[in-house]
Write an enzyme that holds these catalytic residues in place. Sequence first.
Site, mmCIF file in Angstrom:
data_model
loop_
_atom_site.group_PDB
_atom_site.id
_atom_site.type_symbol
_atom_site.label_atom_id
_atom_site.label_comp_id
_atom_site.label_asym_id
_atom_site.label_seq_id
_atom_site.Cartn_x
_atom_site.Cartn_y
_atom_site.Cartn_z
ATOM 1 N N SER A 146 -18.422 2.457 6.739
ATOM 2 C CA SER A 146 -18.867 1.843 7.994
ATOM 3 C C SER A 146 -17.657 1.271 8.750
ATOM 4 C CB SER A 146 -19.929 0.788 7.692
ATOM 5 O OG SER A 146 -20.623 0.440 8.863
ATOM 6 N N ASP A 222 -29.450 7.385 8.367
ATOM 7 C CA ASP A 222 -28.687 6.143 8.546
ATOM 8 C C ASP A 222 -29.319 5.327 9.669
ATOM 9 O OD1 ASP A 222 -26.602 4.259 9.435
ATOM 10 O OD2 ASP A 222 -25.340 5.347 8.015
ATOM 11 N N HIS A 254 -27.643 3.875 5.035
ATOM 12 C CA HIS A 254 -26.330 3.234 5.176
ATOM 13 C C HIS A 254 -25.947 2.407 3.943
ATOM 14 C CE1 HIS A 254 -23.175 2.446 8.153
ATOM 15 N NE2 HIS A 254 -23.138 1.180 7.766
#
Lengths: 276, 276
Positions: A146, A222, A254
């Site tokens: 991320s 996600d 995620h």
Amino acid sequence: MKTISENRCYGGTQGVYSHASDSCNCEMTFGVFMPEEAAHGPVPVLWFLSGLTCTHENAMTKAGAQAWAAEQGIALIFPDTSPRGADVPDDDAYDLGQGAGFYIDATTAPWDKHFKMWTYVAEELPALVGENFALDMDRQSICGHSMGGHGALTMALALPGRFRSVSAFAPICNPLNSEWGRKQFTAYWGADESQWGPHDASVLMQGEGFDGPILIDTGTDDQFTALLGTPALAQAMAEKSQQGTIRLQKGYDHSYFFIATFMEDHVAFHAEALYA
Amino acid sequence: MKTISENRCYGGTQGVYSHASDSCNCEMTFGVFMPEEAAHGPVPVLWFLSGLTCTHENAMTKAGAQAWAAEQGIALIFPDTSPRGADVPDDDAYDLGQGAGFYIDATTAPWDKHFKMWTYVAEELPALVGENFALDMDRQSICGHSMGGHGALTMALALPGRFRSVSAFAPICNPLNSEWGRKQFTAYWGADESQWGPHDASVLMQGEGFDGPILIDTGTDDQFTALLGTPALAQAMAEKSQQGTIRLQKGYDHSYFFIATFMEDHVAFHAEALYA
């Protein structure tokens, strides 16, 4: 450098250490996994940069990377994601201030006194671990999740020759066109966009590209898809004919369950480059 | 039964669920990992009982078990370690009350209204998951850590025919001779030892033993060695000629880094029994 803890782990040692950071102007904590091969000489290094809200600890305890790093004889470094402490500015939002350093050097008050995560991860911490652990600093690769995927990709692209390979899980690919990027850049660098640095993987990719392989995994489910900007990087990589792979993994989100699932692939990918 | 979360994980699903528990008289939360093979029919089950201070979550996020369960096509169940909630009695000590159910049924106030973890894990939860997930309840094995190792061993020994194999990481082996045992038994069962149940693996081992293989891993640097009572179980197993293995792992401590290191061995050990 202080030792906070050391635990035996897959035949090696998972340690947590802290030190007074010059760049961040505060005490900083980080994790290091050393495989048992390090007893016999320096081993290659894989950096793992974490995402928003994380400390050094999340990936160290939840990503399962040590299993594969031990198998490959590779060290892992887990930096924190921002400066910390009562004297360090913060914000109520989860995505600004502590836990959200974004791997850049802030230039505006109140952030500029401590938020120097680019310098910290690119310069200060490598010097520290290079001196204190049996690491072969000529063989480094980098990975992240991320916000940490953004960090890994921008470091790999902006520091040519430093890393042999780069990979990311659900990286923020195009922060200049995302609220995961514009918000933090505005805070840390000010509202004048002409003063913003080139810390955007999709933009950097349009330059020289990366001299090595890239691996990116992002889940089709996600929950932050719109914030990641994966299409911009996919397009830039294709236009550049950049060596690399982007995998859209069906049904994954995620979370660290996603990361753990594909961690074996990522460590093996880096091992191939590190031992080439 | 309520679904709290479901994340795709190693091709299967890591879920977290809750339900109103009759035995514990409160809402209880648990984790279930279902491998992708479950889409085609019922799969074998491996229970993982956690240690003091843990919830359903610790092993689910830090033990790395899903990687190996997915490889073997086995489901994992992660129960909580005690009843929870504002109405449930607690104690300031980390090793009594919430987070410290000790896998027994309390008989004395104020604990006896909620602390029925034996009945919960041995009866109520198996019935619930057997009804709601594609599990082959004729093929079950059990594993645990520390207090959960005590739970796993005592359940395997006291419920003959239920489990095909049992394993433990740093289990409490002889709670009748440890402050990790006497303290909780005194609280939950009262001071009259003649009323205490036979919830001690080393004592139970002197009875019929276990009709299947046992695997125990304990670190030589476990910081709680004196509380575990490993010698008593080792002696009892040897006297019984109980099929089983006790491994003292050099340099390892009581942490999840130790558990994760040997989790592959444990899941493979159970898979051999479950698929025999």
